[in-house]
Design an enzyme around this catalytic site. Structure first.
Site, PDB file in Angstrom:
ATOM      1  N   HIS A 175       0.825  -1.210   0.000  1.00  0.00           N
ATOM      2  CA  HIS A 175       0.000   0.000   0.000  1.00  0.00           C
ATOM      3  C   HIS A 175       0.859   1.259   0.000  1.00  0.00           C
ATOM      4  O   HIS A 175       0.584   2.218  -0.714  1.00  0.00           O
ATOM      5  CB  HIS A 175      -0.963  -0.003   1.196  1.00  0.00           C
ATOM      6  CG  HIS A 175      -2.070   0.977   1.052  1.00  0.00           C
ATOM      7  ND1 HIS A 175      -2.116   2.151   1.760  1.00  0.00           N
ATOM      8  CD2 HIS A 175      -3.151   0.990   0.243  1.00  0.00           C
ATOM      9  CE1 HIS A 175      -3.202   2.825   1.399  1.00  0.00           C
ATOM     10  NE2 HIS A 175      -3.843   2.142   0.474  1.00  0.00           N
ATOM     11  N   HIS A 195      -4.359   6.422  -5.629  1.00  0.00           N
ATOM     12  CA  HIS A 195      -5.507   7.090  -5.004  1.00  0.00           C
ATOM     13  C   HIS A 195      -5.851   8.340  -5.802  1.00  0.00           C
ATOM     14  O   HIS A 195      -5.031   8.857  -6.535  1.00  0.00           O
ATOM     15  CB  HIS A 195      -5.178   7.458  -3.556  1.00  0.00           C
ATOM     16  CG  HIS A 195      -4.844   6.251  -2.729  1.00  0.00           C
ATOM     17  ND1 HIS A 195      -3.574   5.748  -2.644  1.00  0.00           N
ATOM     18  CD2 HIS A 195      -5.634   5.430  -2.005  1.00  0.00           C
ATOM     19  CE1 HIS A 195      -3.589   4.662  -1.883  1.00  0.00           C
ATOM     20  NE2 HIS A 195      -4.833   4.442  -1.486  1.00  0.00           N
ATOM     21  N   HIS A 204      -7.475  -1.413  -5.644  1.00  0.00           N
ATOM     22  CA  HIS A 204      -7.771  -1.987  -4.336  1.00  0.00           C
ATOM     23  C   HIS A 204      -8.533  -3.308  -4.462  1.00  0.00           C
ATOM     24  O   HIS A 204      -8.409  -4.172  -3.596  1.00  0.00           O
ATOM     25  CB  HIS A 204      -8.512  -0.978  -3.453  1.00  0.00           C
ATOM     26  CG  HIS A 204      -7.635   0.145  -2.968  1.00  0.00           C
ATOM     27  ND1 HIS A 204      -7.292   1.216  -3.760  1.00  0.00           N
ATOM     28  CD2 HIS A 204      -6.988   0.345  -1.782  1.00  0.00           C
ATOM     29  CE1 HIS A 204      -6.489   2.031  -3.067  1.00  0.00           C
ATOM     30  NE2 HIS A 204      -6.295   1.528  -1.869  1.00  0.00           N
ATOM     31  N   HIS A 329     -14.703   6.760   1.979  1.00  0.00           N
ATOM     32  CA  HIS A 329     -13.800   5.777   2.596  1.00  0.00           C
ATOM     33  C   HIS A 329     -12.660   6.468   3.346  1.00  0.00           C
ATOM     34  O   HIS A 329     -12.165   5.943   4.339  1.00  0.00           O
ATOM     35  CB  HIS A 329     -13.320   4.791   1.522  1.00  0.00           C
ATOM     36  CG  HIS A 329     -11.844   4.675   1.391  1.00  0.00           C
ATOM     37  ND1 HIS A 329     -11.075   5.636   0.778  1.00  0.00           N
ATOM     38  CD2 HIS A 329     -10.983   3.707   1.799  1.00  0.00           C
ATOM     39  CE1 HIS A 329      -9.799   5.259   0.818  1.00  0.00           C
ATOM     40  NE2 HIS A 329      -9.714   4.096   1.431  1.00  0.00           N
ATOM     41  N   HIS A 333     -10.885   5.769   7.263  1.00  0.00           N
ATOM     42  CA  HIS A 333      -9.477   5.753   7.683  1.00  0.00           C
ATOM     43  C   HIS A 333      -9.274   6.674   8.882  1.00  0.00           C
ATOM     44  O   HIS A 333      -8.659   6.307   9.867  1.00  0.00           O
ATOM     45  CB  HIS A 333      -8.573   6.200   6.524  1.00  0.00           C
ATOM     46  CG  HIS A 333      -8.243   5.094   5.574  1.00  0.00           C
ATOM     47  ND1 HIS A 333      -7.190   4.246   5.766  1.00  0.00           N
ATOM     48  CD2 HIS A 333      -8.831   4.691   4.418  1.00  0.00           C
ATOM     49  CE1 HIS A 333      -7.132   3.362   4.776  1.00  0.00           C
ATOM     50  NE2 HIS A 333      -8.118   3.614   3.933  1.00  0.00           N
ATOM     51  N   PHE A 349      -1.863   6.796   4.950  1.00  0.00           N
ATOM     52  CA  PHE A 349      -1.786   5.748   3.932  1.00  0.00           C
ATOM     53  C   PHE A 349      -0.475   4.958   3.949  1.00  0.00           C
ATOM     54  O   PHE A 349      -0.425   3.826   3.498  1.00  0.00           O
ATOM     55  CB  PHE A 349      -2.019   6.329   2.535  1.00  0.00           C
ATOM     56  CG  PHE A 349      -3.478   6.569   2.244  1.00  0.00           C
ATOM     57  CD1 PHE A 349      -4.475   5.890   2.931  1.00  0.00           C
ATOM     58  CD2 PHE A 349      -3.863   7.470   1.267  1.00  0.00           C
ATOM     59  CE1 PHE A 349      -5.821   6.108   2.662  1.00  0.00           C
ATOM     60  CE2 PHE A 349      -5.209   7.696   0.985  1.00  0.00           C
ATOM     61  CZ  PHE A 349      -6.187   7.018   1.685  1.00  0.00           C
ATOM     62  N   HIS A 362     -11.853  -2.142   3.142  1.00  0.00           N
ATOM     63  CA  HIS A 362     -11.794  -2.228   1.678  1.00  0.00           C
ATOM     64  C   HIS A 362     -12.674  -3.329   1.104  1.00  0.00           C
ATOM     65  O   HIS A 362     -13.084  -3.248  -0.052  1.00  0.00           O
ATOM     66  CB  HIS A 362     -10.348  -2.303   1.202  1.00  0.00           C
ATOM     67  CG  HIS A 362      -9.770  -0.927   1.095  1.00  0.00           C
ATOM     68  ND1 HIS A 362      -9.964  -0.140  -0.016  1.00  0.00           N
ATOM     69  CD2 HIS A 362      -9.113  -0.164   1.999  1.00  0.00           C
ATOM     70  CE1 HIS A 362      -9.416   1.048   0.200  1.00  0.00           C
ATOM     71  NE2 HIS A 362      -8.894   1.068   1.419  1.00  0.00           N
TER      72      HIS A 362
HETATM   73 CU1  C2O Z   1      -5.437   2.752  -0.474  1.00  0.00          CU
HETATM   74 CU2  C2O Z   1      -8.216   2.853   2.011  1.00  0.00          CU
HETATM   75  O1  C2O Z   1      -6.757   3.217   0.846  1.00  0.00           O
END
Ligand code: C2O
Length: 591
Positions: A175, A195, A204, A329, A333, A349, A362
């Protein structure tokens, strides 16, 4: 034999077809066996030599340049800086891994995959389409047998040595690799970033797919299915309890512990509402559901509003936008990770995937994409080859590097899995919410009315609420008009530090004879940024983003279809932000 000798042994001097990429499987497993014996691998930087081989293996640089398939020839000339061309984004030149940056701390970190430089790349083959589908269940309904398997699989993954690409550490690092600057895009000096564009959902999807396949392999269960955190369901609007046992392999301590027993708030920006009363709790749930509704409702006809804007090879994620699902989303996070900078793990991230909860979030993001597709009868979101042929590389469950194209992951079914669908009637809740709002407003008769002006031509700091009157391109739109084009509000030139979290909310109201009331009106959507790296220096250099939000049905909701202007309010919630302009336009329905 050292791995570097093993590699050099494949070098000869003639040039075979530059698009052939395969080494024989036996030599692949030999490389891996060498790896597992603890032989030092070649560092990312050392692999610059030309190499051409006898057995179908070839010059690695040519392989990597050729990865765009049909586009390969064109991409081999894409050497200029920031060169944007009609070429899909492909895998990076794996020989050129560089230090990544933890956006918040600005520290250089190593997010290079352990052995990319020594592997060849196979084309990903989707599973046979007649096979039985694995069913991913929601975490709150995962049964004890499934949970035991999941914990055991993650435990085994965590026990693997650091140089194994399957190890938990390396899987989590992927990631960072694709978010924090470990690679440039092949043939360019633009950072590879998955992203903030139409790559977000497909990348993802594959990431989670291989994680699941590897876990299944570790416990010898090819039908193993990971759980998802069904956060759009009122019954699951809290951190799933399965992740909260500190003695288990799927626990992570770097989280907001106050949220272990709290209600999820999709409007969160590092401030909690304390201990909500029963009535407040009901309102938060209702607001969450209304927000979920808008993520889909306003985007059905225009996938770029849902998925994020297009990005081509050579383009930086700049002047682009998160789709509505990615913005949503980002809040998950923020809500899950620690509350202090650098917000490890989930809130940054660089570290997010170190927390197993990441894959639960995810799973649901992926399921919500599927939900969106189903609502559109699986009409492909973008027909452009630049999306369909865009590709990524991952380690598969056979310890092979595979190149995966977006076109092969358009549905979960095409990858051999599906979701046990927990359908939510968020539209009904949204209508209920509007009704309640209307009743409340009719009680508060004496509203103060005031004047606001247009945004103006200069960028403005968003340090307090900005309220502006924005003209509409067309009034009194008919049903047909609305089918042909979605009305959207655009917030342009959003500047913030990408290395820091930030958020602002956008509200829409109907003016009253050219004046505005103190009531902000209805929430349209939010811009939410999670700390990530945007430039190589990781210095937090500002880059611009755009926020696009569909308002066609919200205009109906606030009974403003006949208004020539609308009141748009930007409410800062977190971080230092500047915005360049606010406008309303019509976006033609995408076909
Ligand atoms: Cu790559 Cu929830 O992010």
């Amino acid at each position: 034999m050292s791995l570097s000798l093993l590699h050099n042994a494949n070098i000869i001097s003639t040039n075979p077809n530059p698009l052939r990429t395969l080494r024989t499987p036996s030599s692949i497993s030999q490389s891996f066996a060498s790896k597992r014996l603890g032989i030092t691998h070649i560092s990312c930087e050392q692999k610059q030599q030309d190499s051409v081989t006898t057995d179908g293996t070839i010059d690695r640089r040519n392989v990597l340049i050729g990865l765009g398939g049909l586009y390969g020839a064109a991409s081999s000339v894409a050497t200029g800086a920031n060169m944007a061309s009609a070429i899909p984004v492909g895998p990076p030149d794996l020989t050129k891994c560089q230090p990544a940056t933890d956006a918040e701390t600005k520290l250089h970190v190593n997010c290079c995959p352990p052995t990319y430089a020594s592997y060849d790349i196979f084309d990903f083959k989707p599973p046979p389409q007649n096979s039985q589908l694995r069913v991913r269940p929601p975490a709150h309904k995962y049964n004890s047998e499934q949970l035991a398997k999941f914990k055991e699989a993650v435990r085994l993954m965590k026990a693997l040595p650091d140089d194994d690409p399957w190890s938990y550490k390396n899987q989590a690092t992927i990631h960072c690799t694709y978010c924090n600057g470990a690679f440039n895009q092949a043939g360019s000096n633009v950072l590879l970033q998955v992203h903030g564009s139409w790559l977000f959902l497909p990348w993802h999807r594959y990431y989670l797919y291989f994680w699941e396949k590897i876990l299944g392999k570790l416990i010898n269960d090819p039908n193993f299915a990971v759980p998802y955190w069904n956060f759009d369901n009122p019954e699951a609007m809290s951190m799933p309890t399965m992740y909260l046992d500190p003695t288990s392999s799927i626990y992570d301590d770097l989280r907001n512990h106050d949220h272990y027993s709290a209600l999820l708030d999709l409007n969160y920006a590092y401030t909690d509402k304390g201990n909500p009363t029963a009535e407040e709790t009901a309102k938060i749930i209702e607001a969450n559901q209304s927000t979920m509704h808008k993520v889909f409702e306003a985007t059905t006809n225009n996938p770029e509003l849902f998925m994020g804007k297009p990005i081509l090879a050579g383009e930086a994620v700049n002047e682009t936008s998160f789709g509505s699902l990615e913005n949503l989303h980002n809040t998950l996070h923020m809500w899950s990770g620690s509350t202090v900078s650098p917000y490890h793990n989930m809130g940054n991230f660089y570290t997010a995937a170190r927390d197993t909860l990441f894959f639960g979030v995810h799973g649901n993001v992926d399921r919500l994409w599927d939900y969106y597709s189903r609502n559109r009868d699986y009409k492909v979101e973008f027909n452009q080859e630049d999306w369909l042929q865009a590709s990524f590389v991952f380690y598969d469950e056979n310890h092979k590097l595979v190149k995966c194209k977006v076109k092969d992951c358009l549905t979960p079914q095409s990858l051999g899995y599906t979701y046990s669908v927990e359908k939510q009637d968020n539209a009904r809740v949204h209508r209920k919410y509007l009704k309640r709002r209307k009743a409340e407003k009719s009680k508060t008769r004496s509203q103060t009315l005031s004047q606001v002006s247009a945004f103006g031509t200069k960028a403005r700091a968003l340090d307090s609420t900005i309220r502006v009157l924005v003209p509409r391109p067309k009034v009194s739109r008919t049903k047909v008009d609305k089918e042909d084009a979605t009305e959207i509000v655009i917030i342009d030139d959003i500047q913030m530090e990408h290395s820091k979290p930030s958020r602002f909310d956008v509200y829409l109201a109907k003016p009253i004879e050219g004046l505005v009331s103190s009531d902000l009106g209805e929430l349209v959507g939010s811009f939410v940024n999670v700390a990530h790296t945007h430039t190589h220096t990781g210095s937090g250099t500002e880059a611009k983003m755009v926020l696009q939000l569909g308002i066609t049905s919200l205009i109906d909701d606030i009974e403003a279809e006949h208004s020539t202007k609308l009141v748009v309010s930007l409410v800062p919630r977190l971080g230092e932000l500047t915005v360049g302009g606010v406008s309303i336009i019509l976006l033609a329905t995408q076909d």
